[in-house]
Design a protein around this motif. Structure first.
Motif, PDB file in Angstrom:
ATOM      1  N   LEU A   1       0.840  -1.201   0.000  1.00  0.00           N
ATOM      2  CA  LEU A   1       0.000   0.000   0.000  1.00  0.00           C
ATOM      3  C   LEU A   1       0.875   1.252   0.000  1.00  0.00           C
ATOM      4  O   LEU A   1       0.643   2.190  -0.780  1.00  0.00           O
ATOM      5  N   ILE A   2       1.881   1.295   0.853  1.00  0.00           N
ATOM      6  CA  ILE A   2       2.780   2.456   0.907  1.00  0.00           C
ATOM      7  C   ILE A   2       3.534   2.607  -0.416  1.00  0.00           C
ATOM      8  O   ILE A   2       3.616   3.702  -0.988  1.00  0.00           O
ATOM      9  N   ALA A   3       4.092   1.504  -0.916  1.00  0.00           N
ATOM     10  CA  ALA A   3       4.880   1.566  -2.152  1.00  0.00           C
ATOM     11  C   ALA A   3       4.017   1.935  -3.349  1.00  0.00           C
ATOM     12  O   ALA A   3       4.428   2.749  -4.193  1.00  0.00           O
ATOM     13  N   ASN A   4       2.823   1.361  -3.463  1.00  0.00           N
ATOM     14  CA  ASN A   4       1.947   1.670  -4.591  1.00  0.00           C
ATOM     15  C   ASN A   4       1.473   3.117  -4.559  1.00  0.00           C
ATOM     16  O   ASN A   4       1.371   3.776  -5.605  1.00  0.00           O
ATOM     17  N   ALA A   5       1.177   3.633  -3.369  1.00  0.00           N
ATOM     18  CA  ALA A   5       0.740   5.026  -3.253  1.00  0.00           C
ATOM     19  C   ALA A   5       1.870   5.976  -3.628  1.00  0.00           C
ATOM     20  O   ALA A   5       1.667   6.963  -4.361  1.00  0.00           O
ATOM     21  N   ALA A   6       3.073   5.688  -3.143  1.00  0.00           N
ATOM     22  CA  ALA A   6       4.218   6.543  -3.477  1.00  0.00           C
ATOM     23  C   ALA A   6       4.507   6.504  -4.977  1.00  0.00           C
ATOM     24  O   ALA A   6       4.769   7.550  -5.597  1.00  0.00           O
ATOM     25  N   LEU A   7       4.439   5.317  -5.569  1.00  0.00           N
ATOM     26  CA  LEU A   7       4.679   5.193  -7.001  1.00  0.00           C
ATOM     27  C   LEU A   7       3.637   5.962  -7.802  1.00  0.00           C
ATOM     28  O   LEU A   7       3.973   6.663  -8.776  1.00  0.00           O
ATOM     29  N   ALA A   8       2.372   5.863  -7.401  1.00  0.00           N
ATOM     30  CA  ALA A   8       1.312   6.582  -8.116  1.00  0.00           C
ATOM     31  C   ALA A   8       1.533   8.085  -8.045  1.00  0.00           C
ATOM     32  O   ALA A   8       1.377   8.799  -9.051  1.00  0.00           O
ATOM     33  N   LEU A   9       1.901   8.593  -6.887  1.00  0.00           N
ATOM     34  CA  LEU A   9       2.136  10.033  -6.746  1.00  0.00           C
ATOM     35  C   LEU A   9       3.339  10.488  -7.564  1.00  0.00           C
ATOM     36  O   LEU A   9       3.299  11.536  -8.225  1.00  0.00           O
ATOM     37  N   LEU A  10       4.403   9.706  -7.545  1.00  0.00           N
ATOM     38  CA  LEU A  10       5.613  10.093  -8.251  1.00  0.00           C
ATOM     39  C   LEU A  10       5.441  10.047  -9.761  1.00  0.00           C
ATOM     40  O   LEU A  10       6.130  10.770 -10.495  1.00  0.00           O
ATOM     41  N   THR A  11       4.546   9.203 -10.241  1.00  0.00           N
ATOM     42  CA  THR A  11       4.316   9.110 -11.687  1.00  0.00           C
ATOM     43  C   THR A  11       3.117   9.948 -12.136  1.00  0.00           C
ATOM     44  O   THR A  11       2.769   9.932 -13.317  1.00  0.00           O
ATOM     45  N   HIS A  12       2.508  10.669 -11.202  1.00  0.00           N
ATOM     46  CA  HIS A  12       1.421  11.602 -11.518  1.00  0.00           C
ATOM     47  C   HIS A  12       1.714  12.920 -10.805  1.00  0.00           C
ATOM     48  O   HIS A  12       1.129  13.228  -9.762  1.00  0.00           O
ATOM     49  N   PRO A  13       2.645  13.713 -11.346  1.00  0.00           N
ATOM     50  CA  PRO A  13       3.092  14.927 -10.648  1.00  0.00           C
ATOM     51  C   PRO A  13       1.976  15.922 -10.367  1.00  0.00           C
ATOM     52  O   PRO A  13       2.054  16.674  -9.391  1.00  0.00           O
ATOM     53  N   ASP A  14       0.924  15.947 -11.199  1.00  0.00           N
ATOM     54  CA  ASP A  14      -0.186  16.851 -10.920  1.00  0.00           C
ATOM     55  C   ASP A  14      -0.911  16.448  -9.642  1.00  0.00           C
ATOM     56  O   ASP A  14      -1.345  17.310  -8.859  1.00  0.00           O
ATOM     57  N   GLN A  15      -1.022  15.141  -9.401  1.00  0.00           N
ATOM     58  CA  GLN A  15      -1.662  14.665  -8.169  1.00  0.00           C
ATOM     59  C   GLN A  15      -0.771  14.926  -6.958  1.00  0.00           C
ATOM     60  O   GLN A  15      -1.265  15.297  -5.876  1.00  0.00           O
ATOM     61  N   LEU A  16       0.521  14.754  -7.125  1.00  0.00           N
ATOM     62  CA  LEU A  16       1.454  15.049  -6.041  1.00  0.00           C
ATOM     63  C   LEU A  16       1.404  16.534  -5.690  1.00  0.00           C
ATOM     64  O   LEU A  16       1.408  16.910  -4.505  1.00  0.00           O
ATOM     65  N   ALA A  17       1.324  17.380  -6.706  1.00  0.00           N
ATOM     66  CA  ALA A  17       1.220  18.822  -6.461  1.00  0.00           C
ATOM     67  C   ALA A  17      -0.067  19.158  -5.720  1.00  0.00           C
ATOM     68  O   ALA A  17      -0.079  20.014  -4.820  1.00  0.00           O
ATOM     69  N   ALA A  18      -1.173  18.505  -6.076  1.00  0.00           N
ATOM     70  CA  ALA A  18      -2.445  18.744  -5.399  1.00  0.00           C
ATOM     71  C   ALA A  18      -2.354  18.341  -3.929  1.00  0.00           C
ATOM     72  O   ALA A  18      -2.883  19.035  -3.044  1.00  0.00           O
ATOM     73  N   LEU A  19      -1.689  17.240  -3.657  1.00  0.00           N
ATOM     74  CA  LEU A  19      -1.525  16.801  -2.270  1.00  0.00           C
ATOM     75  C   LEU A  19      -0.654  17.760  -1.485  1.00  0.00           C
ATOM     76  O   LEU A  19      -0.935  18.047  -0.316  1.00  0.00           O
ATOM     77  N   ARG A  20       0.389  18.285  -2.116  1.00  0.00           N
ATOM     78  CA  ARG A  20       1.248  19.246  -1.423  1.00  0.00           C
ATOM     79  C   ARG A  20       0.484  20.532  -1.101  1.00  0.00           C
ATOM     80  O   ARG A  20       0.710  21.148  -0.058  1.00  0.00           O
ATOM     81  N   ARG A  21      -0.414  20.916  -1.996  1.00  0.00           N
ATOM     82  CA  ARG A  21      -1.226  22.115  -1.719  1.00  0.00           C
ATOM     83  C   ARG A  21      -2.213  21.869  -0.587  1.00  0.00           C
ATOM     84  O   ARG A  21      -2.523  22.781   0.180  1.00  0.00           O
ATOM     85  N   ASP A  22      -2.708  20.649  -0.499  1.00  0.00           N
ATOM     86  CA  ASP A  22      -3.700  20.319   0.520  1.00  0.00           C
ATOM     87  C   ASP A  22      -3.351  18.965   1.135  1.00  0.00           C
ATOM     88  O   ASP A  22      -3.824  17.932   0.687  1.00  0.00           O
ATOM     89  N   PRO A  23      -2.525  18.962   2.187  1.00  0.00           N
ATOM     90  CA  PRO A  23      -2.111  17.695   2.810  1.00  0.00           C
ATOM     91  C   PRO A  23      -3.277  16.867   3.353  1.00  0.00           C
ATOM     92  O   PRO A  23      -3.120  15.658   3.574  1.00  0.00           O
ATOM     93  N   ASP A  24      -4.428  17.496   3.571  1.00  0.00           N
ATOM     94  CA  ASP A  24      -5.587  16.739   4.059  1.00  0.00           C
ATOM     95  C   ASP A  24      -6.126  15.764   3.018  1.00  0.00           C
ATOM     96  O   ASP A  24      -6.993  14.937   3.328  1.00  0.00           O
ATOM     97  N   LEU A  25      -5.612  15.837   1.785  1.00  0.00           N
ATOM     98  CA  LEU A  25      -6.022  14.890   0.751  1.00  0.00           C
ATOM     99  C   LEU A  25      -5.343  13.530   0.903  1.00  0.00           C
ATOM    100  O   LEU A  25      -5.553  12.641   0.079  1.00  0.00           O
ATOM    101  N   ILE A  26      -4.563  13.346   1.968  1.00  0.00           N
ATOM    102  CA  ILE A  26      -3.815  12.108   2.134  1.00  0.00           C
ATOM    103  C   ILE A  26      -4.735  10.898   2.183  1.00  0.00           C
ATOM    104  O   ILE A  26      -4.426   9.825   1.641  1.00  0.00           O
ATOM    105  N   ASP A  27      -5.913  11.041   2.801  1.00  0.00           N
ATOM    106  CA  ASP A  27      -6.846   9.906   2.850  1.00  0.00           C
ATOM    107  C   ASP A  27      -7.385   9.577   1.462  1.00  0.00           C
ATOM    108  O   ASP A  27      -7.644   8.403   1.151  1.00  0.00           O
ATOM    109  N   GLU A  28      -7.552  10.603   0.626  1.00  0.00           N
ATOM    110  CA  GLU A  28      -7.990  10.356  -0.758  1.00  0.00           C
ATOM    111  C   GLU A  28      -6.908   9.609  -1.535  1.00  0.00           C
ATOM    112  O   GLU A  28      -7.212   8.753  -2.378  1.00  0.00           O
ATOM    113  N   VAL A  29      -5.654   9.925  -1.255  1.00  0.00           N
ATOM    114  CA  VAL A  29      -4.546   9.212  -1.898  1.00  0.00           C
ATOM    115  C   VAL A  29      -4.601   7.730  -1.546  1.00  0.00           C
ATOM    116  O   VAL A  29      -4.477   6.859  -2.414  1.00  0.00           O
TER     117      VAL A  29
END
Length: 375
Positions: free
Chosen positions: A220-248
């Protein structure tokens, strides 16, 4: 070739045998609660005589049906409680900080995220929870990797024998010295009628909790990190709003679940899935990973999107009486690990191309073998 996403299909395995796959949201949800599908393979006609040959590590809830499953789950639930899990949060944060301190200490500013964080965090937590000594954890991790991988039958047998012997010895040591860990508590626990777990049941439960308790979270940790790293727009959205972590976490569970399928079920009578009927006495695998990719329930199902207007359903922790007891712990560990990682490494980026990522060879779990990152 199948023409429908859902229902069931017959698949030929590498050894020449066949099994039925159940695919799609509605068929999977139905299969996970259908009493005509049993988990205990010793109840299958022609296999009853193998009951005496069952190893102690096989005496666990995942391969049992009511009333035996009900009894074991009741006893384990008395100790593996949400309250016990909630008390782990500060320790989880401490372990994560220590792992990130080690990962970022050198001058290279590069690491394998699987080896540095995704594996040692849940492995440390579940071993501490059950009272597994520190120096014995590497052996257990190696056995677990063999049993969940695609090793040959002889290698799997040797790993199972070694794990069975180790856990039998661990249970006996716990009986002698006691303690306040979960395994010691399971040895002591009794229900209102005085029922308690037998020796084989304790070994089987320790096996299930240790293996499922870390393998699910590793991926779960590895797949989530991989998804964020390969989708920079989603990673940027999470950085803007850290409360989106549960959505990740939930989007990862939907799109790239850590466990691809449930363990075997067997039909006791013909069972119909949509337009397909599976005969009685057949082996069947419920493909959990197909639920979140079902286009009837998840628009643009292949897209990783933490900003969806509505969250498509997933059944990545199962459904019904076999729903994963450790789901709250897995979510908590992933939430803490990902949040701390991104805070510590604000410029985290992949250190290899997506095509270079190799996933684990397994018929059960899914996750990258390595995840090179830089910061």
């Amino acid at each position: 070739m199948r023409e429908r996403f859902g229902d069931a299909c017959r698949v030929r395995l590498g050894d020449g045998g066949t099994v039925w796959f159940v695919l799609g949201h509605d068929p999977v949800r139905s299969a996970l609660t259908d009493p005509r599908l049993i988990k205990d393979w010793t109840r299958v006609p022609g296999m009853e005589g193998l009951r005496d040959g069952r190893r102690a590590i096989d005496h666990h809830m995942l391969d049992l049906d009511p009333p035996h499953h009900t009894r074991l789950r009741r006893l384990v639930s008395r100790e593996f409680t949400p309250r016990r899990i909630a008390t782990l949060e500060s320790r989880l944060e401490e372990i994560t900080r220590e792992l990130l301190d080690t990962m970022t200490a050198g001058p290279e500013r590069r690491a394998d995220l699987v080896a540095s964080l995704a594996v040692p965090l849940p492995m440390t937590v579940i071993c501490e929870l059950l009272g597994v000594p520190f120096l014995e954890r590497d052996d257990f991790r190696a056995w677990s990797a063999v049993l969940l991988g695609a090793a040959g039958p002889e290698e799997e047998r040797e790993a199972a024998v070694a794990m069975n012997a180790y856990l039998a010895d661990l249970v006996e040591r716990k009986r002698e010295v006691g303690g306040d860990d979960l395994l010691a508590a399971l040895i002591r626990t009794r229900d209102e009628e005085g029922d308690r777990l037998s020796g084989s049941e304790l070994i089987g439960m320790a096996f299930l909790l240790l293996v499922a308790g870390h393998e699910t979270t590793v991926n779960l940790i590895a797949n989530a990190a991989l998804a964020l790293l390969t989708h920079p727009d989603q990673l940027a959205a999470l950085r803007r709003d850290p409360d989106l972590i549960d959505e990740v976490i939930e989007e990862t569970l939907r799109r790239d679940p850590p466990v691809e399928r449930a363990t075997f079920r067997f039909t006791t009578e013909p069972v119909r899935f949509g337009e397909v009927t599976v005969p009685a006495g057949e082996g069947l695998l419920v493909i959990l990973a197909s639920v979140g990719r079902d286009p009837a329930h998840a628009p643009d199902a292949d897209r990783f999107d933490i900003l969806r207007d509505s969250r498509p359903p997933h059944l990545s922790f199962g459904h019904g009486i076999h729903f994963c007891l450790g789901a709250p712990l897995a979510r908590l560990e992933a939430r803490i690990a990902l949040r701390a990682l991104l805070e510590r490494c604000p410029e985290l980026a992949p250190d290899t191309g997506p095509r270079e990522i190799r996933h684990r060879v397994s018929l059960i779990v899914r996750g990258p073998e390595r995840l090179p990152v830089r910061w």
